[in-house]
Design a protein around this motif. Structure first.
Motif, PDB file in Angstrom:
ATOM      1  N   ASP A 194       0.807  -1.219   0.000  1.00 40.76           N
ATOM      2  CA  ASP A 194       0.000   0.000   0.000  1.00 40.76           C
ATOM      3  C   ASP A 194       0.837   1.265   0.000  1.00 40.76           C
ATOM      4  N   GLN A 195       2.134   1.129   0.151  1.00 45.13           N
ATOM      5  CA  GLN A 195       3.016   2.295   0.099  1.00 45.13           C
ATOM      6  C   GLN A 195       3.022   2.901  -1.302  1.00 45.13           C
ATOM      7  N   LEU A 196       2.691   2.081  -2.308  1.00 40.95           N
ATOM      8  CA  LEU A 196       2.628   2.538  -3.696  1.00 40.95           C
ATOM      9  C   LEU A 196       1.200   2.384  -4.215  1.00 40.95           C
ATOM     10  N   VAL A 197       0.642   3.488  -4.703  1.00 35.77           N
ATOM     11  CA  VAL A 197      -0.699   3.488  -5.276  1.00 35.77           C
ATOM     12  C   VAL A 197      -0.583   3.843  -6.750  1.00 35.77           C
ATOM     13  N   LEU A 198      -1.071   2.968  -7.625  1.00 33.89           N
ATOM     14  CA  LEU A 198      -1.065   3.248  -9.054  1.00 33.89           C
ATOM     15  C   LEU A 198      -2.298   4.067  -9.411  1.00 33.89           C
ATOM     16  N   VAL A 199      -2.094   5.121 -10.172  1.00 36.10           N
ATOM     17  CA  VAL A 199      -3.165   6.051 -10.513  1.00 36.10           C
ATOM     18  C   VAL A 199      -3.249   6.181 -12.027  1.00 36.10           C
ATOM     19  N   GLY A 200      -4.399   5.913 -12.591  1.00 32.52           N
ATOM     20  CA  GLY A 200      -4.602   6.127 -14.016  1.00 32.52           C
ATOM     21  C   GLY A 200      -4.764   7.613 -14.293  1.00 32.52           C
ATOM     22  N   SER A 220      -9.620  16.175 -18.998  1.00 32.14           N
ATOM     23  CA  SER A 220     -10.212  16.724 -17.777  1.00 32.14           C
ATOM     24  C   SER A 220     -10.920  15.643 -16.971  1.00 32.14           C
ATOM     25  N   ALA A 221     -11.576  14.698 -17.645  1.00 35.11           N
ATOM     26  CA  ALA A 221     -12.255  13.616 -16.937  1.00 35.11           C
ATOM     27  C   ALA A 221     -11.250  12.732 -16.210  1.00 35.11           C
ATOM     28  N   SER A 222     -10.116  12.466 -16.851  1.00 41.27           N
ATOM     29  CA  SER A 222      -9.074  11.656 -16.226  1.00 41.27           C
ATOM     30  C   SER A 222      -8.468  12.378 -15.031  1.00 41.27           C
ATOM     31  N   LEU A 223      -8.286  13.685 -15.132  1.00 38.61           N
ATOM     32  CA  LEU A 223      -7.756  14.465 -14.015  1.00 38.61           C
ATOM     33  C   LEU A 223      -8.688  14.389 -12.810  1.00 38.61           C
ATOM     34  N   ALA A 237     -10.919  12.037 -12.106  1.00 37.11           N
ATOM     35  CA  ALA A 237     -10.913  10.678 -11.561  1.00 37.11           C
ATOM     36  C   ALA A 237      -9.627  10.404 -10.784  1.00 37.11           C
ATOM     37  N   ALA A 238      -8.502  10.876 -11.304  1.00 34.42           N
ATOM     38  CA  ALA A 238      -7.223  10.668 -10.620  1.00 34.42           C
ATOM     39  C   ALA A 238      -7.207  11.380  -9.275  1.00 34.42           C
ATOM     40  N   TYR A 239      -7.742  12.594  -9.240  1.00 39.52           N
ATOM     41  CA  TYR A 239      -7.804  13.327  -7.981  1.00 39.52           C
ATOM     42  C   TYR A 239      -8.606  12.549  -6.940  1.00 39.52           C
ATOM     43  N   GLN A 240      -9.723  11.983  -7.356  1.00 36.36           N
ATOM     44  CA  GLN A 240     -10.552  11.231  -6.423  1.00 36.36           C
ATOM     45  C   GLN A 240      -9.818  10.004  -5.903  1.00 36.36           C
ATOM     46  N   THR A 241      -9.072   9.335  -6.784  1.00 38.64           N
ATOM     47  CA  THR A 241      -8.293   8.165  -6.365  1.00 38.64           C
ATOM     48  C   THR A 241      -7.294   8.538  -5.272  1.00 38.64           C
ATOM     49  N   VAL A 242      -6.601   9.651  -5.466  1.00 37.03           N
ATOM     50  CA  VAL A 242      -5.602  10.081  -4.490  1.00 37.03           C
ATOM     51  C   VAL A 242      -6.272  10.587  -3.211  1.00 37.03           C
ATOM     52  N   ALA A 243      -7.329  11.392  -3.363  1.00 36.39           N
ATOM     53  CA  ALA A 243      -8.008  11.960  -2.199  1.00 36.39           C
ATOM     54  C   ALA A 243      -8.659  10.897  -1.332  1.00 36.39           C
ATOM     55  N   ASP A 244      -8.997   9.759  -1.916  1.00 34.01           N
ATOM     56  CA  ASP A 244      -9.557   8.650  -1.144  1.00 34.01           C
ATOM     57  C   ASP A 244      -8.510   8.004  -0.247  1.00 34.01           C
ATOM     58  N   LEU A 286      -2.541  22.046 -15.469  1.00 27.90           N
ATOM     59  CA  LEU A 286      -3.845  21.545 -15.058  1.00 27.90           C
ATOM     60  C   LEU A 286      -3.745  20.460 -13.987  1.00 27.90           C
ATOM     61  N   VAL A 287      -2.657  19.678 -14.023  1.00 29.72           N
ATOM     62  CA  VAL A 287      -2.424  18.722 -12.938  1.00 29.72           C
ATOM     63  C   VAL A 287      -2.258  19.479 -11.622  1.00 29.72           C
ATOM     64  N   THR A 288      -1.454  20.531 -11.652  1.00 32.97           N
ATOM     65  CA  THR A 288      -1.216  21.331 -10.456  1.00 32.97           C
ATOM     66  C   THR A 288      -2.514  21.953  -9.948  1.00 32.97           C
ATOM     67  N   GLN A 289      -3.292  22.502 -10.849  1.00 34.60           N
ATOM     68  CA  GLN A 289      -4.571  23.091 -10.473  1.00 34.60           C
ATOM     69  C   GLN A 289      -5.490  22.056  -9.830  1.00 34.60           C
ATOM     70  N   GLN A 290      -5.551  20.862 -10.435  1.00 38.14           N
ATOM     71  CA  GLN A 290      -6.442  19.820  -9.939  1.00 38.14           C
ATOM     72  C   GLN A 290      -6.073  19.387  -8.517  1.00 38.14           C
ATOM     73  N   PHE A 291      -4.783  19.256  -8.253  1.00 35.58           N
ATOM     74  CA  PHE A 291      -4.346  18.720  -6.965  1.00 35.58           C
ATOM     75  C   PHE A 291      -3.994  19.814  -5.947  1.00 35.58           C
ATOM     76  N   LEU A 292      -4.280  21.068  -6.281  1.00 31.79           N
ATOM     77  CA  LEU A 292      -3.953  22.166  -5.381  1.00 31.79           C
ATOM     78  C   LEU A 292      -4.582  22.026  -3.990  1.00 31.79           C
ATOM     79  N   PRO A 293      -5.835  21.580  -3.864  1.00 27.76           N
ATOM     80  CA  PRO A 293      -6.399  21.441  -2.509  1.00 27.76           C
ATOM     81  C   PRO A 293      -5.572  20.517  -1.614  1.00 27.76           C
ATOM     82  N   LEU A 294      -5.058  19.412  -2.158  1.00 29.08           N
ATOM     83  CA  LEU A 294      -4.249  18.491  -1.355  1.00 29.08           C
ATOM     84  C   LEU A 294      -2.876  19.083  -1.060  1.00 29.08           C
TER      85      LEU A 294
END
Length: 243
Positions: A50-56, A62-65, A67-74, A127-135
Motif C-alpha cells: 500500500d506504500q505505492l498506489v497506481l493512478v490512471g 479533464s475527466a481523467s484528471l 478521476a485521478a484526484y478522487q483516487t488520491v483523495a480517497d 492543469l495537474v497542479t490546479q487539480q491537486f492544489l487542494p491536497l
C-alpha cells in the motif's frame, strides 16, 4: 513520511523517482496513462504494498484528471510533493508523433503536432497542479517540481531543431513560474528543474547521465528548497539555468 504524486511514473526518470521515494519510506502515487500495462510499477507495488498506489491519469483529459484526484483523495488528505514529470518528445516513446518529426525543421512543422506537444508538456502540468492544489494546500510547505529542459531556455537555444518541444518547455516554465507567484501565498514552493541529458528511452543511449543520479539529485534538491527559491529554474544539481 511524505506523500508524493509523480506523473509519467511508468518509465525512465519517473520510474526511478518512484523507486527512490519508496526506498526511503515515502508513500508514492504513481500516475500513468495505462496502469494495467505498467509492469515495472506493478512489480514495485508487489514489493511495497500500500506504500505505492497506481493512478490512471491522462494529463490532457479533464475527466481523467478528476478521476485521478478522487483516487488520491480517497487515500490521503494531503500531498507534500507533486512532480510533473509526464511529457513527450516527438519521435520518442510516449509520443504519437512519428519518428520523422524529431528533427522538426522548417517545412516539416504541422499544427496538430504542435498542439499535441504543447498540450502535454505545458498545459498538462498546469492543469495537474490546479487539480491537486487542494491536497497541496493541506500540507505544510508543499513542493511542486516540474521537470523542464535546457532546451526550454531562450538564452541557451541555438539550434534549429525541436521547435515544439523547446517551445513547450519554455511555455511550461512560464506557467509554473506564474503558479509559483500565486501558490507561494499558501506556503507552496514551485520550481522548474532541468534533469539533465539522461540515458533513458527518451534521452537515448548517447547520454552519459544515469537516471538514478538525476533522481537522487532532484529528491535532495526538493528536500532542501527554501522560500526564496520559489519560481526558480534549476539544474538537478541545484544550479540556476538561464531563462
Amino acid at each position: 513520511m511524505k506523500r508524493v504524486l509523480i506523473t509519467g511514473a511508468n518509465r525512465g526518470l519517473g520510474l526511478e523517482l518512484t523507486r527512490q521515494y519508496l526506498e526511503r519510506g515515502d508513500q508514492v502515487f504513481a500516475a500513468t496513462r495505462q496502469p494495467a500495462e505498467a509492469t515495472d510499477l506493478q512489480a514495485l507495488q508487489a514489493q511495497h504494498g500500500d506504500q505505492l498506489v497506481l493512478v490512471g491519469l491522462d494529463i490532457t483529459s479533464s475527466a481523467s484528471l478528476t478521476a485521478a484526484y478522487q483516487t488520491v483523495a480517497d487515500r490521503t488528505d494531503r500531498l507534500d510533493i507533486l512532480i510533473n514529470n509526464a511529457g513527450i518528445l516527438p519521435g520518442h516513446p510516449g509520443s504519437d508523433i512519428g519518428a520523422d518529426s524529431d528533427t522538426q525543421h522548417l517545412g516539416q512543422l504541422r499544427y496538430e503536432e504542435a498542439m499535441q506537444v504543447l498540450g502535454t508538456n505545458a498545459v498538462g502540468p498546469l492543469l495537474v497542479t490546479q487539480q491537486f492544489l487542494p491536497l497541496l494546500r493541506a500540507a505544510h510547505r508543499a513542493r511542486i517540481v516540474s521537470l523542464s529542459s535546457g532546451l526550454g531556455s531562450l538564452e541557451l537555444k541555438a539550434s534549429g531543431t525541436h521547435y515544439h518541444y523547446s517551445a513547450s518547455k519554455a511555455a511550461m516554465n512560464m506557467y509554473m513560474r506564474t503558479v509559483a507567484a500565486e501558490a507561494g501565498h499558501y506556503g507552496i514552493i514551485s520550481v522548474m528543474i532541468d534533469p539533465g541529458w539522461m540515458r533513458t528511452a527518451m534521452g537515448g543511449e548517447g547520454a552519459s547521465l544515469p537516471p538514478a543520479d538525476s533522481a537522487r539529485g532532484i529528491i535532495r534538491l526538493t528536500d532542501q528548497l527554501h522560500a526564496e527559491e520559489n519560481g526558480s529554474f534549476l539544474t538537478w544539481q541545484g544550479k540556476s539555468v538561464p531563462w
